[in-house]
Structure formats: structure tokens, C-alpha cells
Design a protein around this motif. Structure first.
Motif, PDB file in Angstrom:
ATOM      1  N   PHE A 120     -17.959 -60.374 -44.889  1.00  0.00           N
ATOM      2  CA  PHE A 120     -18.336 -61.834 -44.960  1.00  0.00           C
ATOM      3  C   PHE A 120     -17.393 -62.552 -45.615  1.00  0.00           C
ATOM      4  N   VAL A 121     -17.317 -64.105 -45.604  1.00  0.00           N
ATOM      5  CA  VAL A 121     -16.402 -64.716 -46.182  1.00  0.00           C
ATOM      6  C   VAL A 121     -16.866 -66.166 -46.755  1.00  0.00           C
ATOM      7  N   PHE A 122     -16.608 -66.814 -47.875  1.00  0.00           N
ATOM      8  CA  PHE A 122     -16.846 -68.009 -48.156  1.00  0.00           C
ATOM      9  C   PHE A 122     -16.391 -69.236 -47.729  1.00  0.00           C
ATOM     10  N   VAL A 123     -17.103 -70.026 -47.003  1.00  0.00           N
ATOM     11  CA  VAL A 123     -16.477 -71.459 -46.646  1.00  0.00           C
ATOM     12  C   VAL A 123     -17.302 -72.398 -47.392  1.00  0.00           C
ATOM     13  N   ASP A 124     -16.357 -73.236 -48.190  1.00  0.00           N
ATOM     14  CA  ASP A 124     -16.829 -74.228 -49.070  1.00  0.00           C
ATOM     15  C   ASP A 124     -16.326 -75.677 -48.524  1.00  0.00           C
ATOM     16  N   ALA A 125     -17.462 -76.379 -48.132  1.00  0.00           N
ATOM     17  CA  ALA A 125     -17.206 -77.658 -47.692  1.00  0.00           C
ATOM     18  C   ALA A 125     -17.642 -78.988 -48.543  1.00  0.00           C
ATOM     19  N   ASP A 126     -16.731 -79.836 -49.006  1.00  0.00           N
ATOM     20  CA  ASP A 126     -17.199 -80.690 -50.041  1.00  0.00           C
ATOM     21  C   ASP A 126     -16.843 -82.223 -49.353  1.00  0.00           C
ATOM     22  N   TYR A 127     -17.690 -83.197 -49.340  1.00  0.00           N
ATOM     23  CA  TYR A 127     -17.550 -84.323 -49.268  1.00  0.00           C
ATOM     24  C   TYR A 127     -16.513 -85.216 -49.714  1.00  0.00           C
ATOM     25  N   SER A 128     -15.556 -85.971 -49.259  1.00  0.00           N
ATOM     26  CA  SER A 128     -14.426 -86.568 -49.963  1.00  0.00           C
ATOM     27  C   SER A 128     -15.003 -88.162 -50.257  1.00  0.00           C
ATOM     28  N   GLN A 129     -15.162 -88.066 -51.650  1.00  0.00           N
ATOM     29  CA  GLN A 129     -15.267 -89.568 -52.159  1.00  0.00           C
ATOM     30  C   GLN A 129     -16.451 -90.151 -51.576  1.00  0.00           C
ATOM     31  N   ILE A 130     -17.582 -89.266 -51.345  1.00  0.00           N
ATOM     32  CA  ILE A 130     -18.828 -89.773 -50.807  1.00  0.00           C
ATOM     33  C   ILE A 130     -19.314 -90.960 -51.624  1.00  0.00           C
ATOM     34  N   GLU A 131     -19.336 -91.061 -52.623  1.00  0.00           N
ATOM     35  CA  GLU A 131     -20.100 -92.206 -53.469  1.00  0.00           C
ATOM     36  C   GLU A 131     -19.375 -93.420 -52.872  1.00  0.00           C
ATOM     37  N   LEU A 132     -18.032 -93.279 -53.115  1.00  0.00           N
ATOM     38  CA  LEU A 132     -17.028 -94.573 -52.717  1.00  0.00           C
ATOM     39  C   LEU A 132     -17.237 -95.078 -51.183  1.00  0.00           C
ATOM     40  N   ARG A 133     -17.352 -94.218 -50.641  1.00  0.00           N
ATOM     41  CA  ARG A 133     -17.682 -94.619 -49.215  1.00  0.00           C
ATOM     42  C   ARG A 133     -18.989 -95.086 -48.836  1.00  0.00           C
ATOM     43  N   VAL A 134     -19.852 -94.656 -49.777  1.00  0.00           N
ATOM     44  CA  VAL A 134     -21.396 -95.386 -49.663  1.00  0.00           C
ATOM     45  C   VAL A 134     -21.443 -96.717 -50.019  1.00  0.00           C
ATOM     46  N   LEU A 135     -20.642 -96.951 -51.116  1.00  0.00           N
ATOM     47  CA  LEU A 135     -20.327 -98.146 -51.854  1.00  0.00           C
ATOM     48  C   LEU A 135     -19.532 -99.082 -50.803  1.00  0.00           C
ATOM     49  N   GLU A 144     -21.081 -80.790 -52.407  1.00  0.00           N
ATOM     50  CA  GLU A 144     -20.626 -79.503 -51.836  1.00  0.00           C
ATOM     51  C   GLU A 144     -21.590 -78.478 -51.516  1.00  0.00           C
ATOM     52  N   LEU A 145     -21.243 -78.099 -50.140  1.00  0.00           N
ATOM     53  CA  LEU A 145     -22.081 -76.911 -49.454  1.00  0.00           C
ATOM     54  C   LEU A 145     -21.223 -75.518 -49.678  1.00  0.00           C
ATOM     55  N   LEU A 146     -21.755 -74.458 -49.908  1.00  0.00           N
ATOM     56  CA  LEU A 146     -21.181 -73.087 -49.651  1.00  0.00           C
ATOM     57  C   LEU A 146     -22.039 -72.430 -48.916  1.00  0.00           C
ATOM     58  N   VAL A 147     -21.299 -71.679 -47.741  1.00  0.00           N
ATOM     59  CA  VAL A 147     -21.800 -71.086 -46.818  1.00  0.00           C
ATOM     60  C   VAL A 147     -21.115 -69.491 -46.762  1.00  0.00           C
ATOM     61  N   GLU A 148     -21.968 -68.604 -46.825  1.00  0.00           N
ATOM     62  CA  GLU A 148     -21.502 -67.088 -46.834  1.00  0.00           C
ATOM     63  C   GLU A 148     -21.289 -66.752 -45.442  1.00  0.00           C
ATOM     64  N   ALA A 149     -20.239 -66.695 -44.751  1.00  0.00           N
ATOM     65  CA  ALA A 149     -19.820 -66.755 -43.263  1.00  0.00           C
ATOM     66  C   ALA A 149     -20.008 -65.452 -42.776  1.00  0.00           C
ATOM     67  N   TYR A 150     -20.199 -65.004 -41.866  1.00  0.00           N
ATOM     68  CA  TYR A 150     -19.950 -63.603 -41.425  1.00  0.00           C
ATOM     69  C   TYR A 150     -18.758 -63.658 -40.535  1.00  0.00           C
ATOM     70  N   LYS A 151     -17.630 -62.821 -40.767  1.00  0.00           N
ATOM     71  CA  LYS A 151     -16.326 -63.365 -40.395  1.00  0.00           C
ATOM     72  C   LYS A 151     -16.190 -63.457 -38.697  1.00  0.00           C
ATOM     73  N   PRO A 152     -17.196 -62.665 -37.782  1.00  0.00           N
ATOM     74  CA  PRO A 152     -16.861 -62.993 -36.575  1.00  0.00           C
ATOM     75  C   PRO A 152     -17.176 -64.477 -36.354  1.00  0.00           C
ATOM     76  N   GLU A 153     -18.054 -65.274 -37.103  1.00  0.00           N
ATOM     77  CA  GLU A 153     -18.847 -66.259 -36.940  1.00  0.00           C
ATOM     78  C   GLU A 153     -18.173 -67.473 -37.736  1.00  0.00           C
ATOM     79  N   LEU A 154     -16.820 -67.245 -38.281  1.00  0.00           N
ATOM     80  CA  LEU A 154     -16.150 -68.160 -38.850  1.00  0.00           C
ATOM     81  C   LEU A 154     -15.940 -69.670 -38.616  1.00  0.00           C
ATOM     82  N   ASP A 155     -15.370 -69.526 -37.207  1.00  0.00           N
ATOM     83  CA  ASP A 155     -15.027 -70.742 -36.357  1.00  0.00           C
ATOM     84  C   ASP A 155     -16.296 -71.326 -36.305  1.00  0.00           C
ATOM     85  N   GLN A 156     -17.246 -70.990 -35.851  1.00  0.00           N
ATOM     86  CA  GLN A 156     -18.432 -71.498 -35.433  1.00  0.00           C
ATOM     87  C   GLN A 156     -19.058 -72.234 -36.791  1.00  0.00           C
ATOM     88  N   VAL A 157     -19.318 -71.603 -37.776  1.00  0.00           N
ATOM     89  CA  VAL A 157     -19.713 -71.954 -39.161  1.00  0.00           C
ATOM     90  C   VAL A 157     -18.801 -73.143 -39.356  1.00  0.00           C
TER      91      VAL A 157
END
Length: 871
Positions: free
Chosen positions: A642-657, A826-839
Motif C-alpha cells: 500500500f501507499v499513503f495518499v494525502d489530500a488537503d483542501y487549499s485555503q478552504i476557509e478563505l474560499r468559503v469566505l 486533510e484526508l489520508l487514504v491507505e491506497a492499495y498500489k494497483p488502485e492508486l490512480d483510482q484512489v
């Protein structure tokens, strides 16, 4: 033995308790600190005095002779704080429920009532104890009348006692002369002006010599010092008025029957119910009563027979409404069942007449019992439980669309509470008081019944508050997502964690040595008292702030000194390392389970804004601003393959504002996909975009994020190390550049003041009671909350929608990849390597399409062999 009466000055003791105790509120939002303090003092007095009679006197909120006289000279008296005023009628109701005599009379103040009663009772040969925080009542002291003045010291109540001789010893005047003393020196707390420029020492000297203000005035040219003589001549009218104000009427005319004040059993069932509602749980221990019986208990049944249980489940099948719970009887001695250790049975309710506790045991296997519960849950119109996420450890929920988490519903309707137990919900929604001393099977019945009966009421209230969709579409699906994340957990490399801790330990030892060398002595660096002495006395470092307990060594104090004093910089670094070692290096090791993973708990009913929190351990507070803190993320690793995929919103609170304010300049800036902080700097500092310096960008960034949190000019000046005037200009220029934001924030605060709450884009309400506070600091805090809560709350709603969407798609597509952590944006997904692109595709789609705003939602996404690399 003479009979004894205790007379309590109601408003005085309430006032003392209100200002002496931290603010408390019950589930209904009622402030209760004054009531709690009053009762605590009263119980202490009663235990010490053991009186035969008790009376509590209150002022009537109507003009009295003394009010009117004072207002002629000084205007109106200071108004009572709203938080205290709302507690006055409640304490009266509580006292009445306890059978305690209350007295109040229009035109008379409480001390006039007490003064008259103390004289009447003393004339009957009774012992009298007067309880008040007002020292004016010392004039009532005699050999039979004792004045008791409660004081709070280090959180404990102590009482000063005064008979006539004690007054003389303490103040050098008799109780009668005490009136004249007050007439000269005045008493601001009791609105007695006194004579200008005559203080306590001078007043005492004058009264001990002349014994009254009249006699002093008769010899006014002889009064010493000369300034006091001059003041008495010029302000004689003030002295006369002050004496009249200070003099308590001991011959007032009002009806009072002593026998009505006879003290009986004050621990009544009615009083017990009040104490329950006020949530004074530790005071409930004084009661030797049961809570008033509830008729609903007539339907409660304990079931231990298999055939009877089968009939109950058959009757429950397909019910419109099911209330249930899974319970543990701590007194039960039944053997524990494999895989379900600690579970003793279930509570089940499907009508007001069908409320059961079905026990596992002989003839009823726990596995069968839980299977039956799963079956009725699947077929029910609505299946209601408290804290469904906890129940998922024991039962499988086949359907989610009919589930109703009562805890989550109660939280949405009042997010300021600290817990949402079935006892609280029963009291608030069903007007049921559930006593603590119940058998476990009765508690199970109550919990199931409350889930059944309250869910409909809560659902109606959610719809009235326009939070029904938020509940069903956001919060309820999240319950199951969070459970999956808790089960998944995140893998930790124990050896790497130990190595990290060892490195920290070595650095701590090295820093200790350096600090001791620079200080020239060994001491306890973790002791603020010792540290303060070393820095500000022994080393003579300027800038020390002395407090009652010693010098302040708080971070904000030391940070200002650190650039000029290397030892202080090292102390701050030492604190950082010790915090990292104890909380993370050592602390996290305790949570690694046999599977090599940490299974943190995610809580959705803790924060008022709707943000999630994590506990056992808290993985959301891992430091990210300093490199050493970020390094802890290296010990979090994915499974092999597996591999970690970390996705983090960019400046979400300013965008909401930007979206919420509708500010065209900020919206356009985001649509152009330029550096938002550089654009802000360009507009605020009136310079071309390409000429913005890095420092100006950093300042603009601080303003951008500060505005979201309702930052003040003082706060910004502290953050940027600039003057308040400069900070104020920054904020002013910011609002000139983005006028829509100023209008939005002002309107939000105005709405909050009118309605008592603010709302997110998804309808989440956040009450802001601080806005109605009489305290300026509290109101200012409330304004900041009102500005920030809709922004932070909307961002929290968006991440919840996104994580539920990600979790759902991973399961629907039967992928091996799993969502393991959420840290704010921020969300952290433990991705199965063959599924990485799909994740990656799922993360991008679910996070960027979680909400439709006037500005695009964007994420930063990275992969790595550990969390540090992925971030």
C-alpha cells in the motif's frame, strides 16, 4: 437551650457566588453558578449552625427609600448582570421546593427585613445568625446576633464571624458606630458615597474620638487632619445622606410568622427534580429520596425467557419506530461471551406499552439476541439509538437510511453542551427525571424508551430549525464513515517511534546541560516558580511580569525575550522537545494495538462549530508548524503493498469566505488562480502584483486568515509585531479592498445578536450566547465567534461530505484501499498500489465536488511511503 434562627441575605450571597465562581450553564443554557454557590454556602452554614428556623430575604426590584435617595445624588445604581438576573427567580423556586421561608417586601431592602427580624428574634431570646456578604450588616451585631460573612479563598469558602465585641476588635468601633464609620469612608460596593478625601484610617480615627458624625461635626474645627475637617464642612450633606443610606431599618413593618420559617426536611422530591434539571449532580448526593416516579416505568419489563423474547421480536418486526440500546450490567455476574465481552443484553421499545430489557444468559444466547436486534433494525420505519457508532462494534446495520442517532440529533440542536446522555435528553425532550440509583435493566429500558420517544420530537425540531437535511445527508452517513475509519486505524512503526523518542531524549539532555551552564545553577526547568526566579532575579533579565504566585513564564512572555537571550530560546526549545516526547513519542506508543495500528476515536458531537475531533489518541494535534513536529509523521506507515495518499483542501476557509461574502474582488482573485496572498498584498498595500515582497505577502496572509477568525487590531499587531495603529490600518485597507467581506461580517454579527445564533451554508446553527453578556470581553469574544463560526462550520460540513463520499465509493467499488485519517481539511487514504490512480481520481472528485461554491474548491494531493512524505 435557646432556639436558633439563620437569616440569609439572598441577593448578597447570590452576588458573591456569581462573581466568585466560574460560569456554569445547564443543558437549557441557564447560567447556574450563582445558584450553585448560594446552595453550597447555605448547606455549609446549616451544617455548622443546625438552626431551628431559616429565612432568606430578597430585595424587590422596585424603588426603595434608599434607592431614591441615592439616585438624587448619584444617578442610577449599577444594573445587575443579565447572567445573574436570570438566576434570581430560579433560586427562589428552588428554595420554595425545599420548603425554605422566603421574605421580600416592596419598599424595603433585604437588609431592612433582616435587621428587623434579627431584632424581633433576639427580643424573644433566640440566637440569631445573619449570613451576608455585605459588611453594612455588622451594625446588627450584638451578644445574641452573630454576623457571618462568607469569603472565598483558593476555591474554598471560609466564614468570618462577628459578635459585637468582634466588630469592636476588628474595626475599633461599636456596631452602632460602624454606621458612622461607613458614613465618612463610604462603600462603593453598597452605593454609599461617603465624604470625599476621607478614607478608612481617617474615618476610624474620627469616629473612635467623637463616636458619631454629628458629634464630629459639632467639633469640626478640631477634627484632624485639617483636610478631613475641610471635607466634613464642605460635604456635610453627603455625610448625612451617607449615614441615612448606611442605616438599616430595624423596626420595619411587614407580616412574618416565625413558625412558617420552621426548618423541616429540605431534601424533598420536588427539590431533587430541580437539582437534576440544574445538573448539580454532586449536590444530589445529599438527598435520601428517589426521583419522582415516572408512569412510563409501568410498561418496563425484564425478560429472561427465550420464548417470551421471540414473541417480543415478532411483535416488533416492521414497527414504525424502534428505540434500542445495548447494555452492560456492572453488577451482573453472568459469564462474558466470546467476541462480545461486557455485553449483558439489549433494551427495546416499539410503543409506550412495549418497553423491554432482554437479558442474555441461560436460554438466550447473546449472539442470537444481537442477530434479532439487527433484524428489527432492518425492518423498522425508524431505528433510533444513542451513539450508534459505539453500537456498531456489536451489531451489523444492514440499512443506514432509517437510522436515527439521538446523540447526534441532540448535538445539532444544542452544540454547546459537553455530553448528550439519555438522562439529559429524557429531561429536556420528555420532561422525565431519571434517578441514578436504578437497576441496570431499568436503565436499559429508559434508554430504549427515550430513544423511541425523543427521536420523533427531535426530528420535528430539526425540521423546524431547517437542519433535517444536514442531519440525514451529512451527519448520519458520517457515523458509519467514522466507524469504518476507527476500525481501519493507521499503522505505526513502533521501532521508528522509539528511535524518534530516543532522539528527543538525547536532545532534551543536551538542552538541560546548556540551560544549566548559562544559568550558572541547576534547577527544575519545568517549575514556573523556579524558572521565574532564575531568569528574572538571579540572572536579572528585564521584562519579568510578577504575579501573586511568582513571575510569569508563559510562552507569550518568553517569546518576546527569546531573540535577545539565548537561554530563553533554549528553554522554549526544551519545552517543545519535552512536549513532543511525552505526548507523541511516549504517548502514542501506549495506543499501538496487537495489529500494529493505532485506532483513534473520531468524535462528531464535541465542537460547537461542527469540526471533528479525535481522542485516544488525538491525532489531529500533531505539530506541523515546526520540522521536528512534522517528523513524527514518519512513523505512520502503510501496509506492505500500500501507499499513503494525502489530500488537503487549499485555503478552504478563505474560499468559503469568498462565497459567503459574495465579494467580487476575492471571487475574481480565486477564479484567476493567482497567489491569493500576493493579490491581497497588492490591493491592501497599493503596489503592483509583481512588486509585492515576501514580507508583504506574509503580512497579507496573516490578515487574510486573521479576518476569518475575527482578528482584532491588537491580535494582528501581536502576530506581526507591529503597532496597533499599523494593524488597524491593515484591517481598514483590507476591508476597503474587499468591501463585501466587511458587509458580510457585520451582517453576520447583527443576525447573531438578533437571533442568538449563526448558520453555515448547510444550515448548521451555532448559538452565540456570549453576545448577550454584560461583560465586554465576553461580548467581544461572541462577535469573533459569530464571524468565524459560519466559515469554519461550512468548511467542516464540506470535509464531512467529502470524506463520506470517499469512504462510500471505496466500499461500493469493493476496493482494498481505505480511508484512515481526517485532520481538519486533510484526508489520508491507505491506497492499495494497483488502485492508486483510482484512489486519486475518487479523492479529487469527491473533495472538489463536495459543495458548489462561487469559487472552485481545490486540493493538494501527494503520495508517500509514510505520512510525512505524503504530506
Amino acid at each position: 437551650m435557646n432556639s436558633k434562627i439563620v437569616l440569609i441575605d439572598g441577593h448578597s450571597i447570590l452576588n458573591r457566588a456569581f462573581y466568585g465562581l466560574p460560569d456554569l450553564t445547564n443543558a437549557d443554557g441557564l447560567h447556574t453558578n450563582a445558584i450553585y454557590g448560594f446552595l453550597t454556602i447555605m448547606f455549609k452554614i446549616l451544617e455548622e449552625e443546625k438552626p431551628d428556623y431559616l429565612t432568606v430575604a430578597f430585595d424587590v426590584h422596585a424603588p426603595t427609600f434608599r434607592h431614591e435617595m441615592y439616585e438624587e445624588y448619584k444617578g442610577t445604581r449599577k444594573p445587575m448582570a443579565d447572567e445573574l438576573r436570570q438566576q434570581v427567580p430560579v433560586i427562589k423556586e428552588v428554595l420554595k421546593a425545599m420548603g425554605i421561608r422566603i421574605i421580600e417586601q416592596a419598599g424595603l431592602e433585604a437588609d431592612d427585613l433582616i435587621g428587623t427580624l434579627s431584632k424581633r428574634c433576639a427580643q424573644k431570646g433566640m440566637e440569631v445568625s445573619v449570613i451576608s456578604g455585605d459588611r453594612d450588616l455588622l451594625q446588627l451585631a450584638t451578644e445574641q446576633v452573630k454576623i457571618r460573612i462568607p469569603k472565598t479563598k483558593q476555591g474554598r469558602t471560609e466564614v468570618e464571624d462577628y459578635y459585637a465585641q468582634d466588630v469592636k476588635e476588628r474595626y475599633q468601633v461599636t456596631p452602632t458606630e460602624f454606621i458612622d464609620l461607613k458614613a465618612l469612608m463610604g462603600d462603593a460596593s453598597d452605593n454609599i458615597p461617603g465624604v470625599p478625601s476621607i478614607g478608612e484610617k481617617t474615618a476610624t480615627k474620627i469616629i473612635t474620638e467623637y463616636h458619631s458624625i454629628e458629634e464630629a461635626y459639632a467639633h469640626v474645627d478640631e477634627v484632624k487632619p485639617p483636610r478631613a475637617s475641610k471635607a466634613l464642612k464642605e460635604h456635610w450633606d453627603m455625610a448625612v445622606m451617607s449615614k441615612r443610606l448606611a442605616t438599616i431599618n430595624v423596626d420595619a413593618d411587614f407580616p412574618y410568622e416565625l413558625e412558617e420559617a420552621k426548618l423541616g426536611n429540605i431534601y424533598t422530591e420536588e427539590a431533587y427534580a430541580y437539582f437534576q434539571k440544574l445538573q448539580f449532580k454532586n449536590l444530589l448526593q445529599r438527598f435520601d429520596v428517589t426521583a419522582p416516579s415516572n408512569q412510563v416505568e409501568d410498561a418496563f419489563q425484564e425478560v429472561k425467557d427465550r420464548k417470551e423474547a421471540e414473541a417480543i421480536f415478532a411483535a416488533a418486526k416492521g414497527a414504525d419506530e424502534i428505540g434500542a440500546c445495548i447494555f452492560k450490567d456492572t453488577q451482573n455476574v453472568l459469564p462474558l461471551f466470546a467476541g462480545q465481552a461486557g455485553i449483558d443484553g439489549i433494551g427495546l421499545c416499539f410503543s409506550k406499552k412495549d418497553v423491554y430489557c432482554i437479558r442474555a444468559g441461560q436460554g438466550i444466547e447473546l449472539s442470537w439476541l444481537l442477530e434479532q436486534l439487527e433484524g428489527v433494525a432492518k425492518d423498522a420505519g425508524r431505528f433510533a439509538m444513542f451513539d450508534i457508532k459505539e453500537a456498531l462494534e456489536h451489531i451489523r446495520i444492514a440499512r443506514q437510511d432509517n437510522c436515527f442517532d439521538v446523540t447526534v440529533a441532540a448535538y445539532l440542536l444544542n452544540p454547546l453542551k459537553s455530553n448528550y446522555t439519555y438522562e439529559d435528553v429524557a429531561r429536556e425532550q420528555l420532561n422525565l427525571i431519571i434517578e441514578d440509583k436504578l437497576d441496570a435493566w431499568m436503565k436499559a429500558c429508559y434508554e430504549a424508551y427515550t430513544a423511541y420517544a425523543a427521536s420523533g420530537i427531535l426530528w420535528k425540531r430539526l425540521k423546524e430549525c431547517l437542519m433535517d437535511r444536514l442531519f440525514m445527508d451529512v451527519e448520519m452517513p458520517l457515523v458509519f464513515t467514522l466507524y469504518d475509519m476507527e476500525v481501519n486505524g493507521v499503522r505505526v512503526e513502533a521501532e521508528a517511534l522509539k528511535y524518534y523518542g530516543d532522539q528527543l531524549g538525547a536532545k532534551i539532555v543536551e538542552l538541560e546541560k546548556d540551560i544549566y551552564e548559562e544559568a550558572g545553577e541547576n534547577f527544575n526547568i519545568n517549575s514556573p516558580k523556579q524558572l521565574g526566579v532564575v531568569l528574572f532575579e538571579n540572572m536579572k533579565i528585564p521584562g519579568g511580569k510578577k504575579t501573586k504566585t511568582g513571575y510569569s513564564t508563559a510562552a507569550d512572555v518568553l517569546e518576546k525575550l527569546a531573540p535577545d537571550y539565548p537561554i530563553i530560546a533554549k528553554i522554549l526549545e526544551y519545552r517543545q522537545y519535552t512536549k513532543l516526547k511525552s505526548t507523541y513519542a511516549d504517548g502514542l506508543a501506549n495506543y499501538i494495538r496487537e495489529d500494529g495500528r493505532i485506532h483513534s476515536k473520531f468524535n462528531q458531537t464535541i465542537t460547537a462549530t461542527g469540526r471533528l475531533s479525535s481522542t485516544e489518541p488525538n491525532l489531529q494535534n500533531i505539530p506541523i508548524r515546526v520540522e521536528l513536529g512534522r517528523l513524527i509523521r514518519k512513523v505512520f506507515i502503510p501496509e506492505d503493498g500500500f501507499v499513503f495518499v494525502d489530500a488537503d483542501y487549499s485555503q478552504i476557509e478563505l474560499r468559503v469566505l469568498a462565497h459567503c461574502s459574495g465579494d467580487s474582488h476575492l471571487i475574481e482573485a480565486y477564479k484567476e488562480k493567482k497567489d491569493i496572498h500576493r493579490i491581497t498584498a497588492s490591493q491592501v498595500f497599493h503596489i503592483p502584483f509583481d512588486e509585492v515582497t515576501d514580507q508583504q505577502r506574509r503580512n497579507a496572509k496573516a490578515v487574510n486568515f486573521g479576518i476569518v477568525y475575527g482578528i482584532s487590531s491588537f491580535g494582528l499587531s501581536q502576530d506581526l509585531s507591529i503597532t496597533r495603529k499599523e494593524a488597524s490600518k491593515y484591517i481598514e485597507d483590507y476591508f476597503t479592498a474587499y468591501p463585501g467581506i466587511k458587509i458580510f461580517l457585520d451582517d453576520t454579527v447583527k443576525h447573531a445578536k438578533e437571533m442568538g445564533y449563526v448558520v453555515t451554508l448547510f444550515g448548521r446553527r451555532r448559538p452565540v450566547p456570549e453576545l448577550s453578556s454584560s461583560n465586554y470581553m465576553q461580548r467581544s469574544f461572541g462577535e469573533r465567534v459569530a464571524m468565524n463560526a459560519p466559515i469554519q462550520g461550512t468548511a467542516a460540513d464540506i470535509i464531512k461530505i467529502a470524506m463520506t463520499g470517499v469512504g462510500r465509493r471505496l466500499k461500493e467499488q469493493k476496493m482494498k484501499s481505505r480511508l484512515v485519517l481526517q485532520v481538519h481539511d486533510e484526508l489520508l487514504v491507505e491506497a492499495y498500489k494497483p488502485e492508486l490512480d483510482q484512489v486519486k481520481k475518487i479523492l479529487k472528485e469527491e473533495m472538489e465536488q463536495a459543495a458548489s461554491l462561487d469559487v472552485p474548491l481545490e486540493i493538494d494531493m501527494h503520495t508517500g511511503e509514510n505520512w510525512y512524505e505524503a504530506k
